[in-house]
Design a protein around this motif. Structure first.
Motif, PDB file in Angstrom:
ATOM      1  N   PRO A 282       0.795  -1.225   0.000  1.00 44.58           N
ATOM      2  CA  PRO A 282       0.000   0.000   0.000  1.00 44.58           C
ATOM      3  C   PRO A 282       0.830   1.279   0.000  1.00 44.58           C
ATOM      4  O   PRO A 282       1.908   1.334   0.583  1.00 44.58           O
ATOM      5  CB  PRO A 282      -0.788  -0.092   1.311  1.00 44.58           C
ATOM      6  N   VAL A 283       0.296   2.298  -0.672  1.00 43.52           N
ATOM      7  CA  VAL A 283       0.883   3.640  -0.664  1.00 43.52           C
ATOM      8  C   VAL A 283       0.147   4.422   0.419  1.00 43.52           C
ATOM      9  O   VAL A 283      -1.056   4.635   0.334  1.00 43.52           O
ATOM     10  CB  VAL A 283       0.720   4.338  -2.034  1.00 43.52           C
ATOM     11  N   PHE A 284       0.880   4.821   1.467  1.00 42.70           N
ATOM     12  CA  PHE A 284       0.274   5.503   2.602  1.00 42.70           C
ATOM     13  C   PHE A 284       0.501   7.011   2.601  1.00 42.70           C
ATOM     14  O   PHE A 284      -0.138   7.725   3.364  1.00 42.70           O
ATOM     15  CB  PHE A 284       0.821   4.945   3.911  1.00 42.70           C
ATOM     16  N   ALA A 285       1.439   7.507   1.789  1.00 37.58           N
ATOM     17  CA  ALA A 285       1.782   8.927   1.856  1.00 37.58           C
ATOM     18  C   ALA A 285       2.034   9.507   0.474  1.00 37.58           C
ATOM     19  O   ALA A 285       2.712   8.888  -0.349  1.00 37.58           O
ATOM     20  CB  ALA A 285       3.031   9.119   2.722  1.00 37.58           C
ATOM     21  N   LEU A 286       1.495  10.695   0.246  1.00 40.99           N
ATOM     22  CA  LEU A 286       1.728  11.444  -0.983  1.00 40.99           C
ATOM     23  C   LEU A 286       1.873  12.917  -0.634  1.00 40.99           C
ATOM     24  O   LEU A 286       1.175  13.423   0.242  1.00 40.99           O
ATOM     25  CB  LEU A 286       0.555  11.294  -1.965  1.00 40.99           C
ATOM     26  N   ALA A 287       2.786  13.586  -1.309  1.00 35.32           N
ATOM     27  CA  ALA A 287       2.947  15.031  -1.180  1.00 35.32           C
ATOM     28  C   ALA A 287       3.411  15.557  -2.531  1.00 35.32           C
ATOM     29  O   ALA A 287       4.158  14.889  -3.236  1.00 35.32           O
ATOM     30  CB  ALA A 287       3.968  15.369  -0.097  1.00 35.32           C
ATOM     31  N   THR A 288       2.956  16.738  -2.887  1.00 35.77           N
ATOM     32  CA  THR A 288       3.353  17.324  -4.165  1.00 35.77           C
ATOM     33  C   THR A 288       4.400  18.409  -3.950  1.00 35.77           C
ATOM     34  O   THR A 288       4.534  18.965  -2.869  1.00 35.77           O
ATOM     35  CB  THR A 288       2.142  17.928  -4.898  1.00 35.77           C
ATOM     36  N   TYR A 289       5.153  18.665  -4.999  1.00 35.85           N
ATOM     37  CA  TYR A 289       6.089  19.792  -5.039  1.00 35.85           C
ATOM     38  C   TYR A 289       6.032  20.350  -6.458  1.00 35.85           C
ATOM     39  O   TYR A 289       5.393  19.742  -7.328  1.00 35.85           O
ATOM     40  CB  TYR A 289       7.496  19.372  -4.583  1.00 35.85           C
ATOM     41  N   PRO A 290       6.627  21.497  -6.724  1.00 39.42           N
ATOM     42  CA  PRO A 290       6.417  22.162  -8.017  1.00 39.42           C
ATOM     43  C   PRO A 290       6.694  21.301  -9.252  1.00 39.42           C
ATOM     44  O   PRO A 290       6.013  21.442 -10.261  1.00 39.42           O
ATOM     45  CB  PRO A 290       7.366  23.366  -7.952  1.00 39.42           C
ATOM     46  N   ASP A 291       7.676  20.399  -9.205  1.00 40.07           N
ATOM     47  CA  ASP A 291       8.030  19.608 -10.389  1.00 40.07           C
ATOM     48  C   ASP A 291       7.522  18.168 -10.360  1.00 40.07           C
ATOM     49  O   ASP A 291       7.795  17.404 -11.275  1.00 40.07           O
ATOM     50  CB  ASP A 291       9.551  19.586 -10.571  1.00 40.07           C
ATOM     51  N   GLY A 292       6.837  17.773  -9.298  1.00 41.51           N
ATOM     52  CA  GLY A 292       6.405  16.387  -9.224  1.00 41.51           C
ATOM     53  C   GLY A 292       5.755  16.059  -7.899  1.00 41.51           C
ATOM     54  O   GLY A 292       5.031  16.862  -7.330  1.00 41.51           O
ATOM     55  N   PHE A 293       6.074  14.850  -7.392  1.00 45.47           N
ATOM     56  CA  PHE A 293       5.484  14.431  -6.130  1.00 45.47           C
ATOM     57  C   PHE A 293       6.384  13.432  -5.413  1.00 45.47           C
ATOM     58  O   PHE A 293       7.352  12.925  -5.965  1.00 45.47           O
ATOM     59  CB  PHE A 293       4.077  13.858  -6.343  1.00 45.47           C
ATOM     60  N   VAL A 294       6.050  13.195  -4.164  1.00 41.32           N
ATOM     61  CA  VAL A 294       6.751  12.250  -3.301  1.00 41.32           C
ATOM     62  C   VAL A 294       5.740  11.200  -2.892  1.00 41.32           C
ATOM     63  O   VAL A 294       4.595  11.520  -2.575  1.00 41.32           O
ATOM     64  CB  VAL A 294       7.275  12.955  -2.023  1.00 41.32           C
ATOM     65  N   SER A 295       6.153   9.926  -2.900  1.00 41.23           N
ATOM     66  CA  SER A 295       5.267   8.863  -2.423  1.00 41.23           C
ATOM     67  C   SER A 295       5.997   8.022  -1.391  1.00 41.23           C
ATOM     68  O   SER A 295       7.222   7.883  -1.428  1.00 41.23           O
ATOM     69  CB  SER A 295       4.791   7.986  -3.588  1.00 41.23           C
ATOM     70  N   GLY A 296       5.240   7.471  -0.460  1.00 40.29           N
ATOM     71  CA  GLY A 296       5.810   6.607   0.568  1.00 40.29           C
ATOM     72  C   GLY A 296       4.857   5.462   0.856  1.00 40.29           C
ATOM     73  O   GLY A 296       3.638   5.623   0.748  1.00 40.29           O
ATOM     74  N   GLY A 297       5.416   4.307   1.218  1.00 44.01           N
ATOM     75  CA  GLY A 297       4.538   3.160   1.398  1.00 44.01           C
ATOM     76  C   GLY A 297       4.944   2.192   2.480  1.00 44.01           C
ATOM     77  O   GLY A 297       5.938   2.381   3.194  1.00 44.01           O
ATOM     78  N   LYS A 298       4.157   1.148   2.558  1.00 42.31           N
ATOM     79  CA  LYS A 298       4.376   0.077   3.529  1.00 42.31           C
ATOM     80  C   LYS A 298       5.723  -0.603   3.318  1.00 42.31           C
ATOM     81  O   LYS A 298       6.305  -1.167   4.242  1.00 42.31           O
ATOM     82  CB  LYS A 298       3.248  -0.947   3.429  1.00 42.31           C
ATOM     83  N   ASP A 299       6.251  -0.522   2.098  1.00 42.90           N
ATOM     84  CA  ASP A 299       7.531  -1.147   1.778  1.00 42.90           C
ATOM     85  C   ASP A 299       8.720  -0.417   2.392  1.00 42.90           C
ATOM     86  O   ASP A 299       9.869  -0.845   2.249  1.00 42.90           O
ATOM     87  CB  ASP A 299       7.716  -1.279   0.267  1.00 42.90           C
ATOM     88  N   GLY A 300       8.477   0.717   3.069  1.00 42.40           N
ATOM     89  CA  GLY A 300       9.559   1.466   3.700  1.00 42.40           C
ATOM     90  C   GLY A 300      10.337   2.355   2.754  1.00 42.40           C
ATOM     91  O   GLY A 300      11.371   2.897   3.111  1.00 42.40           O
ATOM     92  N   ARG A 301       9.822   2.534   1.561  1.00 37.06           N
ATOM     93  CA  ARG A 301      10.514   3.344   0.557  1.00 37.06           C
ATOM     94  C   ARG A 301       9.810   4.670   0.333  1.00 37.06           C
ATOM     95  O   ARG A 301       8.594   4.762   0.399  1.00 37.06           O
ATOM     96  CB  ARG A 301      10.596   2.596  -0.767  1.00 37.06           C
ATOM     97  N   VAL A 302      10.627   5.681   0.062  1.00 39.35           N
ATOM     98  CA  VAL A 302      10.146   7.002  -0.334  1.00 39.35           C
ATOM     99  C   VAL A 302      10.658   7.227  -1.743  1.00 39.35           C
ATOM    100  O   VAL A 302      11.848   7.064  -2.009  1.00 39.35           O
ATOM    101  CB  VAL A 302      10.676   8.095   0.611  1.00 39.35           C
ATOM    102  N   ARG A 303       9.756   7.572  -2.644  1.00 34.20           N
ATOM    103  CA  ARG A 303      10.149   7.804  -4.037  1.00 34.20           C
ATOM    104  C   ARG A 303       9.864   9.240  -4.426  1.00 34.20           C
ATOM    105  O   ARG A 303       8.792   9.768  -4.131  1.00 34.20           O
ATOM    106  CB  ARG A 303       9.383   6.865  -4.972  1.00 34.20           C
ATOM    107  N   LEU A 304      10.842   9.860  -5.073  1.00 31.57           N
ATOM    108  CA  LEU A 304      10.666  11.189  -5.645  1.00 31.57           C
ATOM    109  C   LEU A 304      10.357  11.029  -7.121  1.00 31.57           C
ATOM    110  O   LEU A 304      11.040  10.267  -7.823  1.00 31.57           O
ATOM    111  CB  LEU A 304      11.933  12.029  -5.483  1.00 31.57           C
TER     112      LEU A 304
END
Length: 112
Positions: A43-65
């Motif tokens: 599951p993806v539990f976290a999302l945040a946007t920034y001017p050029d894209g977004f950040v995602s975070g999940g149950k897998d312990g990873r944060v992706r830009l």
């Protein structure tokens, strides 16, 4: 049918939703514009946007830009267990002034 776990909105009026499946969805109104398949393993539990894209975070312990539609960087916290013996799960993400803060299920906060 998909179960959505989180959402975020862009300055352009688009919506992002994170799914139980690990996919991230980009919406314009009620129309699905893009699906980022397997953005996370679980599951993806976290999302945040920034001017050029977004950040995602999940149950897998990873944060992706993400920049636009492309993943540009992965931060792996899955082996980081500071306050708990449970594997790190990302629960919150925030982009502010070029910095990313992430919160975990174990009440830890990391700056990326």
């Amino acid at each position: 049918s998909h179960t959505m776990m989180c959402c975020a909105f862009t300055d352009a009026g688009l919506a992002l939703t994170g799914g139980l499946s690990g996919d991230v969805f980009l919406w314009k109104g009620s129309h699905l514009e893009w699906q980022f398949e397997q953005a996370h393993k679980g599951p993806v539990f976290a999302l945040a946007t920034y001017p050029d894209g977004f950040v995602s975070g999940g149950k897998d312990g990873r944060v992706r830009l993400w920049s636009g539609l492309d993943p540009v960087k992965i931060f792996d916290f899955s082996g980081t267990c500071v306050a708990s013996t449970i594997a790190t799960r990302i629960r919150a993400a925030c982009w502010r002034d070029g910095q990313v803060l992430v919160g975990t299920m174990s009440n830890e906060i990391f700056e990326v």
